[in-house]
Design an enzyme around this catalytic site. Structure first.
Site, PDB file in Angstrom:
ATOM      1  CG  LEU A   8      -2.740  -3.139  -4.061  1.00  0.00           C
ATOM      2  CD1 LEU A   8      -1.733  -2.755  -5.151  1.00  0.00           C
ATOM      3  CD2 LEU A   8      -4.090  -3.459  -4.678  1.00  0.00           C
ATOM      4  N   GLY A  56       4.151  -8.765   2.202  1.00  0.00           N
ATOM      5  CA  GLY A  56       5.124  -9.836   2.090  1.00  0.00           C
ATOM      6  C   GLY A  56       5.895  -9.999   3.381  1.00  0.00           C
ATOM      7  CB  ALA A  57       8.957 -11.909   4.137  1.00  0.00           C
ATOM      8  N   GLY A  67       7.439  -6.076   3.892  1.00  0.00           N
ATOM      9  CA  GLY A  67       6.813  -4.815   3.529  1.00  0.00           C
ATOM     10  C   GLY A  67       5.365  -4.975   3.125  1.00  0.00           C
ATOM     11  CB  VAL A 103       2.117  -4.039  -2.011  1.00  0.00           C
ATOM     12  CG1 VAL A 103       1.892  -3.367  -3.368  1.00  0.00           C
ATOM     13  CG2 VAL A 103       3.468  -4.731  -1.996  1.00  0.00           C
ATOM     14  CE  LYS A 121       7.463  -5.467  -0.329  1.00  0.00           C
ATOM     15  NZ  LYS A 121       7.829  -6.811  -0.828  1.00  0.00           N
ATOM     16  CG  ASP A 177       7.558 -16.543  -2.390  1.00  0.00           C
ATOM     17  OD1 ASP A 177       7.106 -17.704  -2.287  1.00  0.00           O
ATOM     18  OD2 ASP A 177       7.152 -15.607  -1.699  1.00  0.00           O
TER      19      ASP A 177
END
Length: 306
Positions: A34, A37-38, A40, A42, A55, A146
């Site tokens: 999906l 991120g920084a 991990g 998802v 995640k 964020d």
């Protein structure tokens, strides 16, 4: 087998992979990625409760930090910003230890696509909704951090804005954990990265600009002037110049005040507001001139009498 020790490659799980929790023994079948991120990746996964979002990372600290944020968000009364948390566990594969959590899979359109389809009038509705939830979050001592379209999904019936990544959520007063340059006031030279309501509200202003233009901009020297000029150059966005200018300048202390002024602008009350302010300024200036003249006259009279 050659293992690439980059965490992104380590967490790159092919479709069909079965993730079985070491402690809770729950099984999750990976369907597709999906996002990432920084710290991990998802995945959409199938489970006994249906589709979920999983995640995964090899950084236990980051995973537990996000789990704690999700638990805190669940305590915010009336908040639907973050997904529900279902499971937290470990998993081993090819000698590598992973940490993961499982959360509600929020199905819907990404925010940019939703606005493209529905029109700019819906941008104000979604932003107002976001500000309402942020206000509750701020009152609980948390800053989202964020804020960006990639982290926001719009669900259907009724259209509701939801978040799919809470990795940047930070306790008020600390340094922002995660940010994206375009939405970061530090990048634009318009403030620090201290976690405070004004940080989120700056990001909300940039988010709204992005929704109307459907693209990002490269920073030039005068950040504030550049952003205000961009707002003024858009025939529809210009209507919201007053609240956007205030958010960009860090003038709002609460998300609810920004929401009120944004909705007032949507109703066409911005011009009235500005006119009232101009009248007030004119009256104040006139009074100052009058008082100055009277003081000067008194001074002249007293000088002549000596």
């Amino acid at each position: 087998m050659i293992i690439n020790h980059s965490w992104k490659n380590q967490c790159n799980l092919p479709s069909g992979t079965i993730v079985q929790g070491k402690w809770n023994k729950q099984n999750y079948q990976i369907m597709r990625k999906l996002g990432e991120g920084a710290n991990g990746v998802v995945y959409l996964a199938n489970s006994k409760r249906g589709y979920v979002a999983l995640k995964i990372s090899n950084d236990s600290f980051s995973i537990m930090s996000e789990v704690n944020v999700l638990k805190e968000l669940a305590k915010v009364q009336g908040s639907v910003l973050g997904p529900s948390l279902f499971d937290v566990d470990d998993w081993g594969r090819y000698g590598i230890h992973y940490y993961y959590y499982v959360m509600e899979y929020i199905h819907g359109s990404d925010l940019l696509s939703f606005i493209q389809q529905k029109g700019h009038s819906w941008a104000v509705v979604m932003i107002a909704q976001l500000l309402d939830v942020l206000d509750k979050l701020h009152q609980e001592g948390w800053i989202f951090g964020d804020i960006k379209p990639e982290n926001l999904i719009v669900t259907k019936s009724p259209a509701t804005i939801r978040c799919i990544d809470v990795g940047g959520t930070t306790k008020t007063g600390r340094a922002i954990k995660e940010f994206t340059e375009f939405y970061d006031r530090g990048y634009w030279g318009l403030g620090s990265r201290k976690a405070e309501p004004a940080y989120d509200l700056f990001s909300v202003a940039l988010l709204m600009i992005h929704l109307f233009y459907q693209r990002r901009f490269t920073k030039k020297e005068a950040g504030h002037k550049q952003l205000v000029d961009i707002v003024q150059s858009h025939s529809e966005l210009r209507k919201y110049e007053w609240p956007l200018r205030r958010a960009l300048g860090g003038e709002y202390e609460s998300a609810q005040v920004m929401r009120t002024e944004l909705l007032a602008a949507a109703r066409g009350e911005q011009r009235v507001q500005k006119t009232s302010i101009n009248k007030s300024n004119i009256l104040e200036t006139s009074m100052m001139i009058f008082v100055t003249i009277m003081i000067y006259i008194v001074y002249i009279v007293q000088s002549l009498s000596l």
